[in-house]
Write a protein that holds these residues in place. Structure first.
Motif, PDB file in Angstrom:
ATOM      1  N   ASP A  72      30.667  -6.079 103.415  1.00  0.00           N
ATOM      2  CA  ASP A  72      31.004  -5.277 104.595  1.00  0.00           C
ATOM      3  C   ASP A  72      30.822  -6.086 105.869  1.00  0.00           C
ATOM      4  O   ASP A  72      29.885  -6.898 105.968  1.00  0.00           O
ATOM      5  N   GLY A  73      31.664  -5.827 106.847  1.00  0.00           N
ATOM      6  CA  GLY A  73      31.499  -6.503 108.129  1.00  0.00           C
ATOM      7  C   GLY A  73      32.225  -5.790 109.245  1.00  0.00           C
ATOM      8  O   GLY A  73      33.328  -5.261 109.059  1.00  0.00           O
ATOM      9  N   ALA A  74      31.593  -5.766 110.425  1.00  0.00           N
ATOM     10  CA  ALA A  74      32.216  -5.221 111.635  1.00  0.00           C
ATOM     11  C   ALA A  74      31.904  -6.164 112.785  1.00  0.00           C
ATOM     12  O   ALA A  74      30.802  -6.716 112.867  1.00  0.00           O
ATOM     13  N   GLY A  75      32.866  -6.367 113.652  1.00  0.00           N
ATOM     14  CA  GLY A  75      32.647  -7.289 114.766  1.00  0.00           C
ATOM     15  C   GLY A  75      33.798  -7.251 115.749  1.00  0.00           C
ATOM     16  O   GLY A  75      34.581  -6.299 115.790  1.00  0.00           O
ATOM     17  N   GLU A  76      33.905  -8.315 116.541  1.00  0.00           N
ATOM     18  CA  GLU A  76      34.946  -8.369 117.562  1.00  0.00           C
ATOM     19  C   GLU A  76      35.733  -9.663 117.436  1.00  0.00           C
ATOM     20  O   GLU A  76      35.179 -10.721 117.109  1.00  0.00           O
ATOM     21  N   VAL A  77      37.024  -9.583 117.693  1.00  0.00           N
ATOM     22  CA  VAL A  77      37.913 -10.734 117.601  1.00  0.00           C
ATOM     23  C   VAL A  77      37.686 -11.650 118.796  1.00  0.00           C
ATOM     24  O   VAL A  77      37.734 -11.202 119.945  1.00  0.00           O
ATOM     25  N   LEU A  78      37.443 -12.934 118.507  1.00  0.00           N
ATOM     26  CA  LEU A  78      37.304 -13.929 119.570  1.00  0.00           C
ATOM     27  C   LEU A  78      38.591 -14.716 119.793  1.00  0.00           C
ATOM     28  O   LEU A  78      38.881 -15.130 120.916  1.00  0.00           O
ATOM     29  N   PHE A 101      46.605  -7.781 116.404  1.00  0.00           N
ATOM     30  CA  PHE A 101      45.236  -8.039 116.818  1.00  0.00           C
ATOM     31  C   PHE A 101      45.242  -8.922 118.065  1.00  0.00           C
ATOM     32  O   PHE A 101      46.138  -9.767 118.237  1.00  0.00           O
ATOM     33  N   ALA A 102      44.223  -8.745 118.906  1.00  0.00           N
ATOM     34  CA  ALA A 102      44.078  -9.557 120.113  1.00  0.00           C
ATOM     35  C   ALA A 102      42.604  -9.802 120.358  1.00  0.00           C
ATOM     36  O   ALA A 102      41.731  -9.073 119.863  1.00  0.00           O
ATOM     37  N   ALA A 103      42.303 -10.859 121.106  1.00  0.00           N
ATOM     38  CA  ALA A 103      40.918 -11.147 121.463  1.00  0.00           C
ATOM     39  C   ALA A 103      40.298  -9.928 122.142  1.00  0.00           C
ATOM     40  O   ALA A 103      40.923  -9.286 122.994  1.00  0.00           O
ATOM     41  N   GLY A 104      39.075  -9.604 121.731  1.00  0.00           N
ATOM     42  CA  GLY A 104      38.381  -8.445 122.270  1.00  0.00           C
ATOM     43  C   GLY A 104      38.460  -7.210 121.397  1.00  0.00           C
ATOM     44  O   GLY A 104      37.695  -6.256 121.597  1.00  0.00           O
ATOM     45  N   ASP A 105      39.379  -7.185 120.422  1.00  0.00           N
ATOM     46  CA  ASP A 105      39.485  -6.036 119.519  1.00  0.00           C
ATOM     47  C   ASP A 105      38.228  -5.892 118.672  1.00  0.00           C
ATOM     48  O   ASP A 105      37.660  -6.885 118.200  1.00  0.00           O
ATOM     49  N   ARG A 106      37.808  -4.658 118.464  1.00  0.00           N
ATOM     50  CA  ARG A 106      36.693  -4.359 117.555  1.00  0.00           C
ATOM     51  C   ARG A 106      37.285  -4.067 116.183  1.00  0.00           C
ATOM     52  O   ARG A 106      38.139  -3.187 116.043  1.00  0.00           O
ATOM     53  N   VAL A 107      36.837  -4.817 115.176  1.00  0.00           N
ATOM     54  CA  VAL A 107      37.483  -4.749 113.871  1.00  0.00           C
ATOM     55  C   VAL A 107      36.475  -4.497 112.763  1.00  0.00           C
ATOM     56  O   VAL A 107      35.276  -4.749 112.894  1.00  0.00           O
ATOM     57  N   LEU A 108      37.018  -4.028 111.638  1.00  0.00           N
ATOM     58  CA  LEU A 108      36.247  -3.657 110.460  1.00  0.00           C
ATOM     59  C   LEU A 108      36.881  -4.324 109.250  1.00  0.00           C
ATOM     60  O   LEU A 108      38.101  -4.384 109.134  1.00  0.00           O
ATOM     61  N   GLY A 109      36.043  -4.837 108.345  1.00  0.00           N
ATOM     62  CA  GLY A 109      36.556  -5.514 107.163  1.00  0.00           C
ATOM     63  C   GLY A 109      37.001  -4.565 106.072  1.00  0.00           C
ATOM     64  O   GLY A 109      36.861  -3.339 106.164  1.00  0.00           O
ATOM     65  N   LEU A 110      37.551  -5.144 105.003  1.00  0.00           N
ATOM     66  CA  LEU A 110      37.995  -4.420 103.820  1.00  0.00           C
ATOM     67  C   LEU A 110      37.268  -4.975 102.598  1.00  0.00           C
ATOM     68  O   LEU A 110      37.082  -6.184 102.485  1.00  0.00           O
ATOM     69  N   PHE A 111      36.879  -4.102 101.680  1.00  0.00           N
ATOM     70  CA  PHE A 111      36.216  -4.555 100.461  1.00  0.00           C
ATOM     71  C   PHE A 111      37.192  -5.284  99.549  1.00  0.00           C
ATOM     72  O   PHE A 111      36.861  -6.306  98.949  1.00  0.00           O
TER      73      PHE A 111
END
Length: 339
Positions: A66-72, A81-91
């Motif tokens: 699992d992972g959640a973060g922001e695009v750099l 997708f663009a820099a600054g987007d808050r994103v969530l991973g997929l299993f």
């Protein structure tokens, strides 16, 4: 462009004591890739099986599905997708839609390839989707495995409806998400645990009935007596609890087998299963499309994941020891803090 990332890798042999906290250089994203600053991950039993070698040797792999973060930064050709987007991973990044097949489950972050136990990662863009509005990184990081498993079990496979009885087991992430989704769907919940304090918290979350399985070993029969037979069971125990789950079901009920915490093999009451026309379906998480549907329900329904304790990345082994203890209620999360 180069970033020094903090990274945890699995040791050889794989044990909690050999988890290695170190650093690695992360470069710019290539075509079709994203550079993501990981803000949080969460613990699943699958991750524990990886870091302790239960799934076979994975020396040097970066664990955590699992992972959640922001695009750099965004690589060439990436759309959506663009820099600054808050994103969530997929299993299962390869399982975008339709039915599961071997190819779609061939890629698992933190298992077949590097996962999210890192402060920064470069991964294919199709590994990610937008985070739900209104959730923190820690809350969002609990969704790709545990929440989606519960969602698929109840909403996709069992197809629960208002008034149905749903039986959940224990107070781990999948079980609590199942309780929340069942309540969102208008169903009723009967929940089990061996802790009186945890049973009280389950009732506070909306469970209509709770059973202490230490006090009532034949809890399946008790659940059937109380409810007249449950419509759906989220089965996390496996062989050690399956017979009681079968006993709990109404005729034509549905059991979603999502875990084997109480045994990977053993005798099963096949005659009862057949005679009651109970459906037993194995569940391994879900697809991107199912995750998108789940997120829409979470946002519209105002569901907030139940979080237990939070640990920094450098204390990942300690987080897993907390998981081993069984004291947790809800999801254990790990943030990328330095302390």
């Amino acid at each position: 462009m180069s970033i020094t990332a903090r990274i945890v890798t699995v040791g050889d042999p794989a044990t909690l004591d050999t988890l290695r906290v170190g650093e690695g250089e992360i470069g710019a994203p290539g075509p079709g890739e994203l550079l993501v600053r990981v803000r949080a991950t969460s613990l699943n039993y699958h991750d524990y099986a990886v870091v302790t070698g239960m799934l076979g040797p994975r020396p040097g792999i970066v664990p955590m599905s699992d992972g959640a973060g922001e695009v750099l930064a965004v690589g060439e050709g990436v759309i959506g997708f663009a820099a600054g987007d808050r994103v969530l991973g997929l299993f299962f990044p390869a399982w975008q839609d339709d039915e599961i097949d071997p190819a779609k489950r061939s890629v698992i972050p933190g298992d077949s390839t590097d996962g999210f136990a890192a402060s920064h990662v470069v991964r294919p863009a199709n590994w990610f989707m937008p985070m739900p509005e209104g959730l923190s990184f820690a809350e969002a990081a609990t969704l790709p495995c545990a929440a989606l498993t519960a969602w698929r079990a109840l909403m996709v496979e069992a197809r629960i409806k208002p008034g149905d009885w749903v039986l959940t087991q224990g107070t781990g992430g999948v079980s609590l998400f199942a309780l929340q989704f069942a309540k969102l769907a208008g169903a009723r919940v009967i929940a089990t645990s061996s802790s009186g304090a945890k049973l009280e918290r389950l009732r506070a979350l909306g469970a209509e009935v709770t059973i202490n399985y230490r006090d009532i070993p034949k809890w399946g029969r008790e659940a059937a007596r109380i409810t007249g037979g449950v419509d759906a069971v989220v089965e996390i125990g496996g062989a050690g609890t399956l017979d009681q789950s079968i006993a709990a079901c109404r005729m034509g009920g549905h059991i979603s087998l999502i875990g084997v915490l109480a045994g990977v093999a053993g005798p099963v009451a096949t005659a009862h299963l057949m005679g009651a026309n109970v459906t037993l379906k194995g569940i391994t998480v879900g697809s991107r499309r199912q995750q998108a549907d789940m997120i829409a329900a979470i946002v519209s329904g105002g569901i907030r994941p139940v979080l237990d304790e939070s640990f920094p990345l450098g204390r990942l082994a300690e987080a897993f020891r907390h998981q081993e203890s069984g004291r947790h209620f809800g999801k254990i999360v790990v943030t990328m803090d330095d302390t």
